[in-house]
Write a protein that holds these residues in place. Structure first.
Motif, short mmCIF file in Angstrom:
data_model
loop_
_atom_site.label_atom_id
_atom_site.label_comp_id
_atom_site.label_asym_id
_atom_site.label_seq_id
_atom_site.Cartn_x
_atom_site.Cartn_y
_atom_site.Cartn_z
N LEU A 2 -80.79 49.97 -14.71
CA LEU A 2 -81.42 49.33 -15.86
C LEU A 2 -80.44 49.40 -17.03
O LEU A 2 -80.10 50.49 -17.48
N PRO A 3 -79.94 48.27 -17.50
CA PRO A 3 -80.25 46.92 -17.02
C PRO A 3 -79.51 46.59 -15.71
O PRO A 3 -78.58 47.28 -15.34
N LEU A 4 -79.97 45.52 -15.05
CA LEU A 4 -79.30 45.08 -13.82
C LEU A 4 -77.90 44.58 -14.15
O LEU A 4 -77.63 44.08 -15.24
N ASN A 5 -77.01 44.70 -13.18
CA ASN A 5 -75.63 44.28 -13.40
C ASN A 5 -75.16 43.32 -12.31
O ASN A 5 -75.88 43.05 -11.35
N ILE A 6 -73.96 42.81 -12.48
CA ILE A 6 -73.41 41.82 -11.55
C ILE A 6 -73.31 42.39 -10.14
O ILE A 6 -73.67 41.72 -9.16
N TRP A 8 -75.04 44.73 -8.59
CA TRP A 8 -76.33 44.87 -7.92
C TRP A 8 -76.86 43.51 -7.50
O TRP A 8 -77.33 43.34 -6.36
N LEU A 9 -76.81 42.54 -8.39
CA LEU A 9 -77.33 41.20 -8.06
C LEU A 9 -76.55 40.57 -6.92
O LEU A 9 -77.13 39.93 -6.04
N ALA A 10 -75.23 40.73 -6.93
CA ALA A 10 -74.41 40.15 -5.88
C ALA A 10 -74.74 40.75 -4.53
O ALA A 10 -74.67 40.07 -3.49
N ARG A 11 -75.14 42.01 -4.51
CA ARG A 11 -75.39 42.70 -3.24
C ARG A 11 -76.83 42.56 -2.76
O ARG A 11 -77.08 42.45 -1.56
N PHE A 12 -77.79 42.58 -3.68
CA PHE A 12 -79.19 42.69 -3.28
C PHE A 12 -80.06 41.48 -3.63
O PHE A 12 -81.28 41.55 -3.47
N SER A 13 -79.49 40.39 -4.08
CA SER A 13 -80.32 39.24 -4.43
C SER A 13 -79.80 37.97 -3.78
O SER A 13 -78.65 37.90 -3.34
N ASP A 14 -80.68 36.99 -3.72
CA ASP A 14 -80.32 35.66 -3.21
C ASP A 14 -80.56 34.66 -4.33
O ASP A 14 -81.70 34.33 -4.65
N LEU A 15 -79.49 34.20 -4.94
CA LEU A 15 -79.59 33.27 -6.05
C LEU A 15 -79.21 31.85 -5.65
O LEU A 15 -78.91 31.02 -6.50
N THR A 16 -79.26 31.57 -4.35
CA THR A 16 -78.86 30.26 -3.85
C THR A 16 -79.59 29.13 -4.56
O THR A 16 -78.99 28.12 -4.96
N TRP A 17 -80.90 29.28 -4.72
CA TRP A 17 -81.73 28.22 -5.30
C TRP A 17 -81.46 27.99 -6.79
O TRP A 17 -81.87 26.98 -7.36
N GLU A 25 -71.45 36.88 -15.64
CA GLU A 25 -72.08 37.64 -16.72
C GLU A 25 -73.56 37.80 -16.43
O GLU A 25 -74.22 36.85 -15.97
N VAL A 26 -74.09 38.97 -16.68
CA VAL A 26 -75.52 39.24 -16.50
C VAL A 26 -76.02 40.03 -17.70
O VAL A 26 -75.42 41.05 -18.07
N LYS A 27 -77.10 39.56 -18.30
CA LYS A 27 -77.72 40.26 -19.42
C LYS A 27 -79.21 40.38 -19.18
O LYS A 27 -79.88 39.38 -18.91
N GLU A 28 -79.73 41.61 -19.25
CA GLU A 28 -81.17 41.83 -19.08
C GLU A 28 -81.74 42.48 -20.32
O GLU A 28 -81.20 43.47 -20.82
N GLN A 29 -82.83 41.92 -20.80
CA GLN A 29 -83.55 42.50 -21.94
C GLN A 29 -84.93 42.91 -21.46
O GLN A 29 -85.70 42.09 -20.96
N ALA A 49 -78.39 35.11 -16.07
CA ALA A 49 -77.18 35.23 -15.24
C ALA A 49 -76.33 33.97 -15.43
O ALA A 49 -76.85 32.85 -15.37
N ARG A 50 -75.05 34.17 -15.66
CA ARG A 50 -74.13 33.05 -15.83
C ARG A 50 -72.98 33.19 -14.85
O ARG A 50 -72.58 34.30 -14.50
#
Length: 203
Positions: A2-6, A8-17, A25-29, A49-50
């Motif tokens: 917390l906050p999530l970072n690049i 973690w997202l690259a490893r555990f998420s599917d952002l294909t859609w 760049e990743v920013k979480e509020q 996420a950018r």
């Protein structure tokens, strides 16, 4: 994290859609502490996420997402006792994929003399987080599609919903439950689904 970072997202998420390719760049509020109340069962945040576009186009891409973690409010104990976090994770894991296919099929088309139901908007899930939530659900995490105006129609909490809104919601929910009533095999793997709104031992 917390906050999530690049990483973690690259490893555990599917952002294909989302159309994103390589994350830059990743920013979480997080808004958890600000909105915590007895009626809130999750700590919510907004993540932007950018990165590059998945189709290799030279211009950048951006995706806005919602993060949900365990509540920091007074409802946390109730949420644990009634396994709300396990159920919400199970919904996006086991039920939402079937609903998305149902919503895109002809099964949703009502007879000509029946008013059509509202379109159920189900956020796409980028990450379900860890399967083991922890004794206090401290590992509970969902990363979901951001649904906002004008696509999301919310009633005014001070005046409640209108009659047309209520009827539309009831028809949509009835259709959703009818789908699973007709095709119970889609629920066969949902061991987390209780036989009552709360566990029978607490009824």
């Amino acid at each position: 994290p917390l906050p999530l970072n690049i990483e973690w997202l690259a490893r555990f998420s599917d952002l294909t859609w989302t159309g994103l390719g390589e994350l830059k760049e990743v920013k979480e509020q997080s808004f958890g502490a600000e909105i915590a109340s007895p009626g809130v069962n999750s700590s919510v945040g907004v993540l932007v996420a950018r990165g590059t576009k998945r189709d290799a186009a030279p211009d950048a891409a951006e995706a806005k997402l919602v993060t949900k973690r365990a509540s920091v409010g007074a409802s946390h104990g109730v949420a644990l006792a009634q396994k709300w976090y396990l159920r919400e994770r199970g919904f996006y894991s086991d039920i939402a994929p079937h609903l998305r296919r149902w919503l895109s099929s002809d099964e949703l088309s009502p007879p000509a003399d029946v008013a059509p139901p509202a379109v159920l908007q189900i956020p796409r899930c980028a990450s379900l987080g860890p399967s083991q939530l922890g004794s206090a659900a401290e590992r509970f995490l969902l990363v979901l599609e951001y649904l906002g105006p004008p696509d999301w129609d919310a009633s005014d909490s001070s005046t409640s919903c209108s009659e047309p809104q209520a009827l539309s919601a009831v028809r949509s929910l009835a259709g959703m439950h009818g789908f699973f009533l007709a095709k119970p095999q889609h629920l066969s793997k949902c061991a987390w689904l209780p036989s009552a709104p709360i566990h029978v031992e607490y009824a």
